[in-house]
Design an enzyme around this catalytic site. Sequence first.
Site, PDB file in Angstrom:
ATOM      1  N   ARG A  45      26.402  -4.553 -40.471  1.00 34.67           N
ATOM      2  CA  ARG A  45      27.749  -4.783 -39.972  1.00 34.67           C
ATOM      3  C   ARG A  45      28.444  -3.492 -39.561  1.00 34.67           C
ATOM      4  O   ARG A  45      29.107  -3.422 -38.526  1.00 34.67           O
ATOM      5  CB  ARG A  45      28.590  -5.502 -41.037  1.00 34.67           C
ATOM      6  CG  ARG A  45      28.320  -6.986 -41.167  1.00 34.67           C
ATOM      7  CD  ARG A  45      26.924  -7.329 -41.659  1.00 34.67           C
ATOM      8  NE  ARG A  45      26.655  -6.802 -43.001  1.00 34.67           N
ATOM      9  CZ  ARG A  45      25.448  -6.676 -43.536  1.00 34.67           C
ATOM     10  NH1 ARG A  45      24.365  -6.975 -42.831  1.00 34.67           N
ATOM     11  NH2 ARG A  45      25.282  -6.194 -44.761  1.00 34.67           N
ATOM     12  N   CYS A  80      30.750 -10.108 -48.417  1.00 34.06           N
ATOM     13  CA  CYS A  80      30.497  -8.902 -47.608  1.00 34.06           C
ATOM     14  C   CYS A  80      31.830  -8.535 -46.968  1.00 34.06           C
ATOM     15  O   CYS A  80      32.338  -9.285 -46.124  1.00 34.06           O
ATOM     16  CB  CYS A  80      29.438  -9.159 -46.547  1.00 34.06           C
ATOM     17  SG  CYS A  80      29.306  -7.806 -45.350  1.00 34.06           S
ATOM     18  N   THR A  82      32.714  -5.946 -44.907  1.00 32.04           N
ATOM     19  CA  THR A  82      32.711  -5.495 -43.520  1.00 32.04           C
ATOM     20  C   THR A  82      32.612  -6.656 -42.541  1.00 32.04           C
ATOM     21  O   THR A  82      33.192  -6.612 -41.446  1.00 32.04           O
ATOM     22  CB  THR A  82      31.556  -4.497 -43.281  1.00 32.04           C
ATOM     23  OG1 THR A  82      31.560  -3.518 -44.316  1.00 32.04           O
ATOM     24  CG2 THR A  82      31.718  -3.795 -41.953  1.00 32.04           C
ATOM     25  N   THR A 131      32.861   0.731 -46.754  1.00 32.51           N
ATOM     26  CA  THR A 131      31.973   1.259 -45.716  1.00 32.51           C
ATOM     27  C   THR A 131      32.790   1.883 -44.596  1.00 32.51           C
ATOM     28  O   THR A 131      33.989   1.623 -44.453  1.00 32.51           O
ATOM     29  CB  THR A 131      31.102   0.142 -45.106  1.00 32.51           C
ATOM     30  OG1 THR A 131      31.964  -0.805 -44.450  1.00 32.51           O
ATOM     31  CG2 THR A 131      30.260  -0.548 -46.158  1.00 32.51           C
ATOM     32  N   LYS A 171      21.949  -0.244 -52.217  1.00 33.06           N
ATOM     33  CA  LYS A 171      21.129  -1.068 -51.328  1.00 33.06           C
ATOM     34  C   LYS A 171      19.634  -0.779 -51.477  1.00 33.06           C
ATOM     35  O   LYS A 171      18.802  -1.677 -51.316  1.00 33.06           O
ATOM     36  CB  LYS A 171      21.563  -0.871 -49.869  1.00 33.06           C
ATOM     37  CG  LYS A 171      22.820  -1.655 -49.487  1.00 33.06           C
ATOM     38  CD  LYS A 171      23.118  -1.537 -48.012  1.00 33.06           C
ATOM     39  CE  LYS A 171      24.348  -2.334 -47.600  1.00 33.06           C
ATOM     40  NZ  LYS A 171      24.170  -3.801 -47.710  1.00 33.06           N
ATOM     41  N   CYS A 200      33.688  -2.932 -51.220  1.00 33.38           N
ATOM     42  CA  CYS A 200      32.347  -3.165 -50.678  1.00 33.38           C
ATOM     43  C   CYS A 200      31.577  -3.851 -51.794  1.00 33.38           C
ATOM     44  O   CYS A 200      31.656  -3.426 -52.952  1.00 33.38           O
ATOM     45  CB  CYS A 200      31.674  -1.858 -50.275  1.00 33.38           C
ATOM     46  SG  CYS A 200      29.921  -2.055 -49.853  1.00 33.38           S
TER      47      CYS A 200
END
Length: 233
Positions: A45, A80, A82, A131, A171, A200
């Site tokens: 994203r 999520c 973003t 992010t 991640k 985030c």
Amino acid sequence: MGVIGGMGPLATNVFYDMVIEKTEAERDQDHINMIILSHATMPDRTAAIKEGKTDEIFEKLLKDARFLEESGACCIAVPCNTSHYVLGWVQENVNIPIINMIDEAALMVKEDVGSGIGKYGEKVKIGVMATDGTIEMGLYQKALKAQGLEPVVPSSENQKKVMKIIYEGVKKGQPVKPEDFKAVADEFKEKGCAKALMACTELSVYKIKEGLDDYYIDAMEALAKKAIEICGK
């Protein structure tokens, strides 16, 4: 409940755990029926926003949302942050509510800090860890300002550390250097932030794993609470 997950998979797993833990239940049948669509191959994203190529993200999210609607979901949660950049457009094309995690988190922050006015009449400052995409689009800055709060984002140097924590740490399933997180946290505290918002879902994972105290408010927790409420639990 419908969930568009996989962004990332670990964060989606934590969201599912969170919903289970926060639902008042004494037996299996007291829990919420859920359809979790783990769309792990969704394009990144932040990269899409930076490159101005969000059409593919929108089309895939819309397809997922319509699938969940047709499958009988009463609402949709998207763990999520973003992706919320395009979720408003997705909402216009489905008939069930897509919970806005950004707005719910900003509201939870406001409830946590009270009036939002400091000792000398100044707006309460809230640090935002997110992010690059979420920061650059001003998603949380707008939502927090709407609640009468003053958002504070990390310096460019510390924002790189936030991205490192998210992408090279959580991640990838790799350890996060404590000094990277501490640098960001120290900046917020030096700037007078009353709270720091983990904006985030990978940071939500980090908060739980590290057992961070209540100075850090988790946006995903706000999403889970609202989803449970909408589902009548």
